[in-house]
Every structure is written in structure tokens, then in C-alpha cells.
Design a protein around this motif. Structure first.
Motif, PDB file in Angstrom:
ATOM      1  N   UNK A   1     139.671  95.581  57.717  1.00  9.12           N
ATOM      2  CA  UNK A   1     139.219  94.432  56.909  1.00  9.12           C
ATOM      3  C   UNK A   1     138.690  93.331  57.839  1.00  9.12           C
ATOM      4  N   UNK A   2     139.452  93.065  58.882  1.00 10.97           N
ATOM      5  CA  UNK A   2     139.054  91.982  59.776  1.00 10.97           C
ATOM      6  C   UNK A   2     137.727  92.315  60.475  1.00 10.97           C
ATOM      7  N   UNK A   3     137.659  93.522  61.020  1.00  9.46           N
ATOM      8  CA  UNK A   3     136.450  93.906  61.768  1.00  9.46           C
ATOM      9  C   UNK A   3     135.199  93.909  60.877  1.00  9.46           C
ATOM     10  N   UNK A   4     135.349  94.458  59.691  1.00 16.10           N
ATOM     11  CA  UNK A   4     134.172  94.563  58.821  1.00 16.10           C
ATOM     12  C   UNK A   4     133.763  93.175  58.307  1.00 16.10           C
ATOM     13  N   UNK A   5     134.760  92.301  58.136  1.00 16.99           N
ATOM     14  CA  UNK A   5     134.424  90.921  57.730  1.00 16.99           C
ATOM     15  C   UNK A   5     133.655  90.228  58.846  1.00 16.99           C
ATOM     16  N   UNK A   6     134.118  90.428  60.083  1.00 19.06           N
ATOM     17  CA  UNK A   6     133.391  89.825  61.204  1.00 19.06           C
ATOM     18  C   UNK A   6     131.949  90.344  61.224  1.00 19.06           C
ATOM     19  N   UNK A   7     131.805  91.658  61.033  1.00 18.11           N
ATOM     20  CA  UNK A   7     130.446  92.215  61.089  1.00 18.11           C
ATOM     21  C   UNK A   7     129.581  91.654  59.950  1.00 18.11           C
ATOM     22  N   UNK A   8     130.166  91.517  58.772  1.00 17.47           N
ATOM     23  CA  UNK A   8     129.403  90.948  57.643  1.00 17.47           C
ATOM     24  C   UNK A   8     128.948  89.526  57.996  1.00 17.47           C
TER      25      UNK A   8
ATOM     26  N   UNK B   1     124.715  85.658  59.941  1.00 14.06           N
ATOM     27  CA  UNK B   1     124.179  84.727  60.946  1.00 14.06           C
ATOM     28  C   UNK B   1     122.733  85.079  61.303  1.00 14.06           C
ATOM     29  N   UNK B   2     122.327  86.316  61.022  1.00 17.36           N
ATOM     30  CA  UNK B   2     120.924  86.693  61.253  1.00 17.36           C
ATOM     31  C   UNK B   2     120.087  86.572  59.972  1.00 17.36           C
ATOM     32  N   UNK B   3     120.680  86.002  58.960  1.00 17.80           N
ATOM     33  CA  UNK B   3     119.944  85.851  57.705  1.00 17.80           C
ATOM     34  C   UNK B   3     119.790  87.160  56.934  1.00 17.80           C
ATOM     35  N   UNK B   4     120.625  88.121  57.252  1.00 11.91           N
ATOM     36  CA  UNK B   4     120.539  89.414  56.542  1.00 11.91           C
ATOM     37  C   UNK B   4     121.211  89.255  55.183  1.00 11.91           C
TER      38      UNK B   4
ATOM     39  N   UNK C   1     126.875  93.102  70.749  1.00 15.27           N
ATOM     40  CA  UNK C   1     127.638  93.113  69.494  1.00 15.27           C
ATOM     41  C   UNK C   1     129.071  92.618  69.719  1.00 15.27           C
ATOM     42  N   UNK C   2     129.761  93.043  70.794  1.00 13.90           N
ATOM     43  CA  UNK C   2     131.122  92.533  70.995  1.00 13.90           C
ATOM     44  C   UNK C   2     131.171  91.004  71.059  1.00 13.90           C
ATOM     45  N   UNK C   3     130.173  90.416  71.694  1.00 13.84           N
ATOM     46  CA  UNK C   3     130.155  88.963  71.806  1.00 13.84           C
ATOM     47  C   UNK C   3     129.979  88.319  70.420  1.00 13.84           C
ATOM     48  N   UNK C   4     129.059  88.861  69.658  1.00 12.65           N
ATOM     49  CA  UNK C   4     128.831  88.328  68.310  1.00 12.65           C
ATOM     50  C   UNK C   4     130.087  88.480  67.457  1.00 12.65           C
ATOM     51  N   UNK C   5     130.734  89.633  67.594  1.00 12.88           N
ATOM     52  CA  UNK C   5     131.932  89.904  66.789  1.00 12.88           C
ATOM     53  C   UNK C   5     133.043  88.921  67.154  1.00 12.88           C
ATOM     54  N   UNK C   6     133.174  88.651  68.447  1.00 12.97           N
ATOM     55  CA  UNK C   6     134.252  87.753  68.883  1.00 12.97           C
ATOM     56  C   UNK C   6     134.052  86.342  68.334  1.00 12.97           C
ATOM     57  N   UNK C   7     132.792  85.956  68.222  1.00 13.32           N
ATOM     58  CA  UNK C   7     132.480  84.612  67.741  1.00 13.32           C
ATOM     59  C   UNK C   7     132.580  84.485  66.215  1.00 13.32           C
ATOM     60  N   UNK C   8     132.387  85.617  65.531  1.00 14.63           N
ATOM     61  CA  UNK C   8     132.284  85.552  64.062  1.00 14.63           C
ATOM     62  C   UNK C   8     133.651  85.329  63.427  1.00 14.63           C
ATOM     63  N   UNK C   9     133.631  84.730  62.262  1.00 14.05           N
ATOM     64  CA  UNK C   9     134.882  84.500  61.532  1.00 14.05           C
ATOM     65  C   UNK C   9     135.419  85.828  60.972  1.00 14.05           C
ATOM     66  N   UNK C  10     136.748  85.983  60.989  1.00 19.17           N
ATOM     67  CA  UNK C  10     137.337  87.194  60.399  1.00 19.17           C
ATOM     68  C   UNK C  10     137.508  87.083  58.882  1.00 19.17           C
ATOM     69  N   UNK C  11     137.065  85.992  58.329  1.00 21.04           N
ATOM     70  CA  UNK C  11     137.176  85.821  56.864  1.00 21.04           C
ATOM     71  C   UNK C  11     135.818  86.019  56.223  1.00 21.04           C
ATOM     72  N   UNK C  12     135.796  86.825  55.173  1.00 23.25           N
ATOM     73  CA  UNK C  12     134.525  87.026  54.467  1.00 23.25           C
ATOM     74  C   UNK C  12     134.848  87.342  53.008  1.00 23.25           C
ATOM     75  N   UNK C  13     134.222  86.613  52.118  1.00 21.75           N
ATOM     76  CA  UNK C  13     134.422  86.907  50.695  1.00 21.75           C
ATOM     77  C   UNK C  13     133.243  87.730  50.204  1.00 21.75           C
ATOM     78  N   UNK C  14     133.557  88.890  49.713  1.00 20.78           N
ATOM     79  CA  UNK C  14     132.477  89.775  49.249  1.00 20.78           C
ATOM     80  C   UNK C  14     131.763  89.129  48.060  1.00 20.78           C
ATOM     81  N   UNK C  15     130.444  89.003  48.137  1.00 21.26           N
ATOM     82  CA  UNK C  15     129.742  88.367  47.008  1.00 21.26           C
ATOM     83  C   UNK C  15     129.741  89.285  45.789  1.00 21.26           C
TER      84      UNK C  15
END
Ligand code: ATP
Ligand code: MG
Length: 586
Positions: free
Chosen positions: A86-93, A98-101, A195-209
Motif C-alpha cells: 500500500x505504501x509503495x504503490x501510494x508513493x508511486x501514484x 508530480x509529473x501531471x499524469x 525512481x528510488x529518489x522520486x519514491x523517497x521524496x513522495x508521500x506515502x499517503x494517497x487517496x484513490x480517486x
């Protein structure tokens, strides 16, 4: 029928099958029931695959359960609980955000079976972006084709893949904005990120739209067995089929340890190598390495795999080796196995029972169907050579049609015709990307035509005849290559066979077999004569091969399917057509 049905003995069941009474379950089934067995997003937000596969477990009692165990090719092991996923996939989302995807944007992944692939697939689904897997052994041109046709906005890959394949094609890909590299710690150049750097910076919280059941989820290219691969569009409500089929056809139970050997570059490796086991909250094994018999048996033993989903091509490779696994390995945890991708030769079913003490359950589906459609079941007897019976909620038929589009349903048992499905199951493809015409052509008279030929016996079991493109017309008979290949495979010397029709002025087409023999046999004239005689004895002279050519190995797709169209074009000296999916070694 030479192969006797294999009877199931309820006394030998270690767990009670999910589907106990086929007829009753099929008759009583409704998609509504499946809807209630899944969660749905909070506040009527629709249905999202990643929520069903990851977040709902991570938010409940399965939080600390092992969701995915990754076995690296050099012996490394990485474990992810549902909470970790959950945490990893939230970070990736969040990285995607952050790239406007956005919703509907395509996120391609070009990598072997590395952990980041699984995180990216599920993270993209969380963001309601579209996961588009690219098989890692593709060269630059097939990758270009797929990225271009899919209009990928972001690509996740490795440094080596990027340098070898992406650098040279990127300027022809205006839609591709960023490349995220899984195995570098610092950004490489402009738009090529760690990608590891981006993941480390990203929030582990993500609410699925909110996710509409019809929102696009995956873009899967077909295997290219019969021609140019098609890009099949799938949607989020496909998860109803992933869940239902893993329950009934793969018989998943909460304590199972599941291993699907398919690569997520193909639909099986995504639907059943990523999504379905996680939706069921079981432990999913991922092996990074390529096929190796000893490694595979060791994984089955050491990981205590209980349910194993593999393919005929792998089973034939194990058969060819002539080793007795049960004398060397402890496979006692393995209680159920299934196979898909090609017809499972009856000989392979018999081999599984004799050598592995395991019944291999054949099932049938396609990239277009998104999930298993016809299957053998844990509780039901097996007829070796049959694909089994339709899943609940799935209505196949054997059809005939004329050039005017008139469709007639075949009601007689054991008469061959085109295998079709009644549209409307949730994981049905919603289009071929950029090819509306071709998509429309698949639907005639209210049915989806699969391109395969089959027949149904009096008890409702379906038998695969062949792909419509591969059928051989010889002296007034229609011959399916599978029947001939299976008969040859029963000969002790034969490892694999591929059969085609070779144009012949007298009989239309003559049946020609390409045969790879097992180690220890000599591809000599005597063996050829013996095999020709064997074919006549097993099949009768009308169907038996008239020509046999020994080959070292057969041309196959990277997903393991025999490419008969290549055997044919090579035989006739014709252009080979699209070979982007051709496996380059045996
Ligand atoms: P393309 O459509 O590009 O030619 P493909 O049809 O091989 O490639 P997939 O969608 O990966 O691409 O494969 C689905 C096909 O595989 C089915 O239509 C069928 O021909 C074959 N197949 C899958 N499972 C079985 C099975 N159990 N028995 C027989 N054939 C099978
Ligand atoms: Mg196909």
C-alpha cells in the motif's frame, strides 16, 4: 477416446474446492454476488483494481500478511506485506501525479520481473492511469511501436534497457515526457529520473480517486501468434472476473501460496501474476529468473507453493527432461495446478498425474477476454485434451456463419465451429487501440468471435480444434494442427511438434509436421518412417502427416506459443510478417 477421464476423489482433497457443484453454481451465479464479495471504493466511488488488490487488505486484518515474495535471480529475496505494498504503490501514484499524469494516461513498464514493475503496475492503477506492460526482451522497434500506439506518457525501466533501447527511439515519441529508472540513485539527464529518489521524496499517503467501472485500466498487446499484435483495452471492472475466476478456476483459498509463472509482459502475468492473487489476499510468489527445471522444482518445494498456474510450453520442457521430480523434491504442499496459453496436450495431463502426482487443469482465454473463460475445476473430473466448461457468468457457443453475417448456433454435440462468447462479461476488452474497424469485426450477430475453432461434447465440455488461421484443409477434411501434434507427442521420441498445411495441387493442403526430438534420439530416416507410421496408426491416413521435418526447436512467441504461421511462411519462402514477439532461442 483413448485417454480415459481422470476421476476426482473427494477423500483426497486437503481443502474443500470453492466450486463444489458445477451445474448449480453456474445456474445460480450473478455478477451482483461478486460485486458484494468485493469492496468498492468508499462513498460510492466506484471500483478500482488497486483498491481491491492492495488497499482494502492493508486497511484491515491482512495488513501484515506477506502479499508478494520476490525471488531475485541471484538468490536475493524481498518480501512485501499488504501494508508495504500500500505504501509503495501510494508513493508511486504520487510520483505520477508530480509529473501531471492523470486518469487515462498511459504508464508503460519495460523491465524484467523486478519489484518496481509490480509497484508501478498497481500504483498506476491507483492513479486511474493505464498500465501498459512491455516485455523486457523486445528490441527497440517493437518497443517503439507499442509506446507510440499506446501514446505512453511515462516509462518505467532500468538503466540498461534505457540505454540500449529507449535513447534511439525517444525523439520519435512526442507523447513520452519522462523516463523513470529503477536502478539509479541520481537522475541521469533531463527527463530521465532516478525512481528510488522520486519514491523517497513522495508521500506515502494517497487517496484513490473515484473510479468508474468503465475507466481504462490496462493496455495489453496480444502475443502476435497470428499476425501483428493488437492492443487490447481493458477497464477497472475487469477485477470482478479476476476475482471470480481465481476463486472458481484456480480455487484460491485464503492460506494459499500462489505462483503464476507468466511474465506480466503478457496478460496472464498481469491478470493472474499481479492482480487476482492479491485481490484474494493470498501470498504471491514472483520469480525473476527464466525457466530452469531445477530452480522451478526448488521454488515449488521451498516456497511451499500450493497453487501453481503455468503454461503448456513450460510443462513440455519439464516433460522433455525425463527426471523424476518426486524422488528429488518435496512437492507435497502443491494441491492444485492449472495451465493456459496453448492447448494442453492430453499426454501432458497424463504425465502430470504420473510424474508429479498432480492433475494439471487446462483453461482457455485470450488477451481480449481479460480473464479465464473456460476451465477445468478442482472438484470436477478431467477429460484430458478438453479445455473444460465455461466459468459462471460466461456464455460461450459454437457458431457457424455465412458471408452475409448470418449466425447459426450449433446445438449438436461434437460438431466443430467457431468459438464465440456472448458479450457483456466485465473483463471483455473495450477496443483495440487505434483500430476500431478490427474491433468491430470481432462482433457479429450479437456474439464475440474469438478466432478459435472448437467443439462441445454432450456434457458441455469444450474441445479446442485450432485457430481459424491454422486449420488445414486436406482432401476435403478439416484438420486442426493440435490433434496431429498431440498424437506425435505421444511417441516417446517427440519433445514438440508444430503442424501446418502445405499447399498441394492434388489434395489442397498436405499435413506437414515439424518435429523436435528428445535428447538421446537420432533424427534419422528410420525415425522419420516410424513417426509417419505412428501418425497413420493414431490418426488414420486422411489426417496423419505426410511429411515430417526434424528441427532443433520450433519458432515460438515469447509467451511460449508455437508460431505456425512462421513455419508456414518459411516453408513457402514467403515474407515472415511481424516477428516482434518471436523468441530467439529454443
Ligand atoms: P494474436 O492474437 O496476436 O495472434 P494470440 O492469440 O496468441 O496472439 P493471446 O491472446 O496471448 O494472443 O492468446 C490467446 C490464444 O491462445 C487463444 O485465442 C487460443 O488460440 C490460445 N489458447 C489459450 N489458451 C488455450 C487453451 N487452453 N487451449 C487452446 N488454445 C489456447
Ligand atoms: Mg489472438
Amino acid at each position: 477416446m483413448e485417454f480415459q477421464p481422470i476421476k476426482k476423489d473427494p477423500k483426497s482433497w486437503s481443502v474443500q474446492p470453492n466450486l463444489l457443484d458445477y451445474e448449480q453454481t453456474y445456474a445460480a451465479f450473478s455478477w451482483d454476488q461478486i460485486h458484494h464479495e468485493l469492496d468498492g471504493l468508499p462513498n460510492g466511488g466506484g471500483i478500482n483494481i488497486a483498491h481491491e488488490a492492495v488497499d482494502r487488505h492493508a486497511n484491515g486484518p491482512l495488513r501484515d500478511k506477506l502479499a508478494l515474495r520476490w525471488l531475485g535471480k541471484d538468490g536475493e529475496v524481498m518480501d512485501f506485506t499488504y501494508g508495504d505494498l500500500k505504501e509503495q504503490t501510494s508513493r508511486f501514484a504520487n510520483v505520477l501525479r508530480s509529473f501531471g499524469v492523470q486518469k487515462g494516461d498511459r504508464v508503460a513498464v519495460l523491465a524484467g520481473r523486478i519489484p518496481e514493475l509490480y509497484v508501478a503496475a498497481l500504483g498506476a492503477l491507483k492513479n486511474v492511469s493505464v498500465f501498459c506492460p512491455l516485455f523486457s526482451a523486445f528490441g527497440p522497434e517493437p518497443i517503439y511501436q507499442r509506446l507510440m500506439r499506446g501514446e505512453a506518457k511515462v516509462l518505467v525501466t532500468t538503466k540498461l534497457q534505457y540505454k540500449k533501447k529507449i535513447v534511439e527511439i525517444w525523439e520519435r515519441l512526442p507523447a513520452l515526457k519522462a523516463v523513470l529508472i529503477a536502478d539509479i540513485d541520481e537522475d541521469l539527464t533531463e527527463n530521465v529520473y532516478s525512481l528510488p529518489k522520486l519514491m523517497a521524496k513522495a508521500s506515502p499517503e494517497f487517496t484513490i480517486p473515484p473510479t468508474d467501472p468503465e475507466d481504462m485500466s490496462c493496455l495489453h498487446f496480444t502475443s502476435g501468434t497470428t499476425g501483428m499484435p493488437k492492443g487490447a483495452i481493458h477497464v477497472h471492472q475487469a477485477v470482478y472476473v479476476h476475482y471470480m475466476t481465481a476463486k472458481y478456476a484456480l480455487d484460491l483459498h485464503p492460506d494459499d501460496i500462489f505462483w503464476c509463472t507468466a511474465d506480466p509482459g503478457w496478460v496472464t502475468g498481469t491478470s493472474y501474476g499481479v492482480i487476482a492473487p492479491l485481490v484474494h489476499g493470498v501470498t504471491n510468489i514472483v520469480d525473476e529468473a527464466e525457466f530452469d527445471a531445477d530452480r522451478w522444482y526448488t521454488i515449488l518445494q521451498d516456497q511451499k507453493v500450493t497453487v501453481w498456474y503455468t503454461a503448456p510450453t513450460a510443462i513440455r520442457r519439464l516433460m522433455r527432461l525425463d527426471i523424476k521430480p518426486l524422488e528429488v523434491y518435496d512437492l507435497s504442499h502443491l494441491r492444485f495446478s492449472a495451465s493456459v496459453g496453448e492447448p494442453l496436450n492430453p499426454e501432458a495431463v497424463v504425465w502430470g498425474k504420473a510424474v508429479l502426482n498432480l492433475i494439471i487443469h487446462d483453461n482457455w482465454w485470450q488477451t481480449e477476454t481479460g480473464g479465464i473463460m473456460i476451465s477445468n475445476y478442482s472438484s470436477a473430473d478431467i477429460r484430458p485434451g478438453s479445455m473444460g466448461r465455461p466459468l459462471p457468468g460466461i456464455t460461450p457457443a459454437i457458431l457457424h456463419r455465412d458471408e452475409n453475417g448470418n449466425v447459426e448456433i450449433e446445438t449438436r454435440p461434437s460438431v466443430e465451429g467457431e468459438l464465440a462468447l456472448k458479450p457483456g462479461w466485465p473483463s471483455m476488452f473495450r477496443g483495440y487501440i487505434n483500430d476500431l474497424e478490427r474491433y468491430k469485426k470481432c462482433f457479429v450477430g450479437g456474439w464475440y468471435f474469438t478466432g478459435d475453432l472448437a467443439e462441445r461434447d454432450e456434457d458441455g465440455y469444450y474441445w479446442f480444434i485450432g485457430r481459424a488461421d491454422d486449420i488445414i484443409k486436406t482432401a476435403g477434411h478439416m484438420v486442426g494442427p493440435f490433434e496431429v501434434e498431440s498424437a506425435l507427442l505421444e511417441h516417446p521420441s517427440v519433445a514438440e511438434a508444430g503442424v501446418i498445411g502445405k499447399p498441394d495441387p492434388v489434395i489442397g493442403e498436405l499435413v506437414k509436421a515439424f518435429v523436435a526430438i528428445k535428447p538421446g534420439y537420432d533424427p534419422c530416416e528410420e525415425l522419420r518412417t516410424e513417426l509417419l507410421g505412428w501418425g497413420r496408426k493414431k490418426l488414420g491416413s486422411a489426417v496423419a502427416p505426410k511429411e515430417i521435418e526434424f528441427v532443433e526447436y520450433l519458432p515460438k512467441t515469447r509467451s511460449g506459443k508455437i508460431m505456425r504461421r512462421l513455419l508456414k511462411s518459411r516453408e513457402l519462402g514467403l515474407p515472415e510478417g511481424d516477428t516482434s514477439t518471436l523468441e530467439t532461442t529454443g
